[in-house]
Design an enzyme around this catalytic site. Structure first.
Site, short mmCIF file in Angstrom:
data_model
loop_
_atom_site.label_atom_id
_atom_site.label_comp_id
_atom_site.label_asym_id
_atom_site.label_seq_id
_atom_site.Cartn_x
_atom_site.Cartn_y
_atom_site.Cartn_z
N GLY A 1 71.26 38.09 25.71
CA GLY A 1 72.33 37.71 26.70
C GLY A 1 72.67 38.67 27.63
CD GLU B 1 61.99 52.21 32.89
OE1 GLU B 1 63.26 52.04 32.95
OE2 GLU B 1 61.25 51.81 32.10
NE ARG C 1 29.17 34.86 43.70
CZ ARG C 1 28.45 33.99 42.96
NH1 ARG C 1 27.51 34.57 41.95
NH2 ARG C 1 28.67 32.70 43.02
CG LEU D 1 38.86 38.57 48.23
CD1 LEU D 1 38.86 39.99 48.75
CD2 LEU D 1 37.62 37.75 49.38
#
Ligand SMILES: Cc1cc2nc3c(=O)[nH]c(=O)nc-3n(C[C@H](O)[C@H](O)[C@H](O)COP(=O)(O)OP(=O)(O)OC[C@H]3O[C@@H](n4cnc5c(N)ncnc54)[C@H](O)[C@@H]3O)c2cc1C
Length: 272
Positions: free
Chosen positions: A10, A122, A148, A217
């Site tokens: 909660g 943090e 590619r 990509l």
């Protein structure tokens, strides 16, 4: 291994809503409650637990160290999640856990402020990691698009690819300059909570944009488990949620520029 238990079923963003409570029983503290989504929850030998120690103040929290094997300290199953599969995330339960007095970490009822102080660190640590992930995704994608081929040329020959890569490089480099400045300020002990929030917000959102563009990509390969970019995309989604969501970072930054609805409410009440 250490875990930090703040979040409850909660109470997540609203840290002051923590219900887990610790009572001073004279020679020991008695801890009752539960925590959820705790990183290292299964593996941790020590858990720093945030508990309410003053029922009359929203900020009346303290930090306690709970040790593996203490009676009444139970862990749930490892939770199944979208990404970060190698890291354990668990529920923790405290049922009348007797804590020695020396297991109070820091000062009684000062836990909220201790947390706020260290959350800036943090968030900066997070920012460094999110930016490193974006940079790694960029490098992976450079390798892919320069190898590619489609339509008789490499993917990197398309103007769209070159512009996307240029935009990513620009954003990563600009973000790096701000994060580096925050690291220097942190080392000098002067990093503000709002600058840490800016670093966390910008780099986590940037990581999200970069991994998304990098999957695109890669084409279909980007959706395949065997390509690291696929896992990076899934892992990146949490960066905008944990250690304070993007919305909470925006709240912190908005307050730093003087937009704090709590002040408005206070001055309205004073005027009445
Ligand atoms: C993989 C993982 C690891 C985690 N590790 C830890 C851990 O080690 N220790 C720990 O204590 N917790 C941990 N968490 C919990 C994490 O910090 C919380 O999930 C996070 O802070 C959000 O809290 P919540 O889930 O309760 O969301 P909620 O607070 O319920 O938020 C739901 C939505 O409402 C928005 N919202 C809430 N308040 C406001 C507001 N004031 N203004 C605008 N929007 C708002 C949020 O931004 C979000 O979009 C982890 C979570 C995950 C998923």
């Amino acid at each position: 291994m250490l875990a930090v238990g703040i979040t409850e079923p909660g109470a997540g963003s609203d840290v002051a809503g923590v219900k887990t409570k610790a009572e001073d029983m004279g020679d020991h503290f008695l801890l009752n409650g539960s925590k959820i989504y705790i990183s290292n929850g299964i593996l941790a030998d020590l858990v720093v637990v945030v508990a309410r120690t003053d029922q009359n103040s929203r900020h009346g929290l303290s930090l306690f160290v709970v040790e593996r094997g203490m009676e009444g300290f139970e862990r749930g199953d490892k939770l199944k999640k979208m990404g970060l599969k190698s890291q354990d995330t668990a529920e923790l339960f405290f049922n009348n856990v007797k804590l020695p007095k020396e297991n109070l970490l820091g000062e009684w009822n000062k836990g909220f402020y201790q947390l706020m102080h260290f959350l800036a660190e943090e968030r900066l640590l997070g920012a460094v990691g999110y930016l490193a992930a974006a940079d790694a995704a960029f490098d992976l994608t450079m390798d892919f698009v320069t190898e590619r081929k489609a339509f008789g040329q490499t993917i990197s020959d398309f103007q769209n690819t070159r512009f996307k890569m240029a935009d990513m490089r620009m954003e990563i480099d600009v973000a790096q300059a701000f994060v580096d400045q925050c690291v220097v300020e942190h080392n000098d002990g002067v990093l503000s909570a709002d600058d840490a929030a800016k670093a966390k917000l910008f780099t986590s959102e940037l990581e999200g944009r970069v991994v998304d563009a990098c999957v695109q990509l890669h084409g279909g390969a980007g959706y395949m488990d065997e390509y690291p970019i696929c896992r990076m995309y899934l892992n990146a989604r949490i960066s905008r949620i944990y250690a304070g969501t993007s919305e909470i970072m925006r709240e912190i930054i908005a307050r730093s520029v003087g937009l704090d609805p709590r002040n408005k409410r206070r001055s309205l009440a004073a005027a009445e």
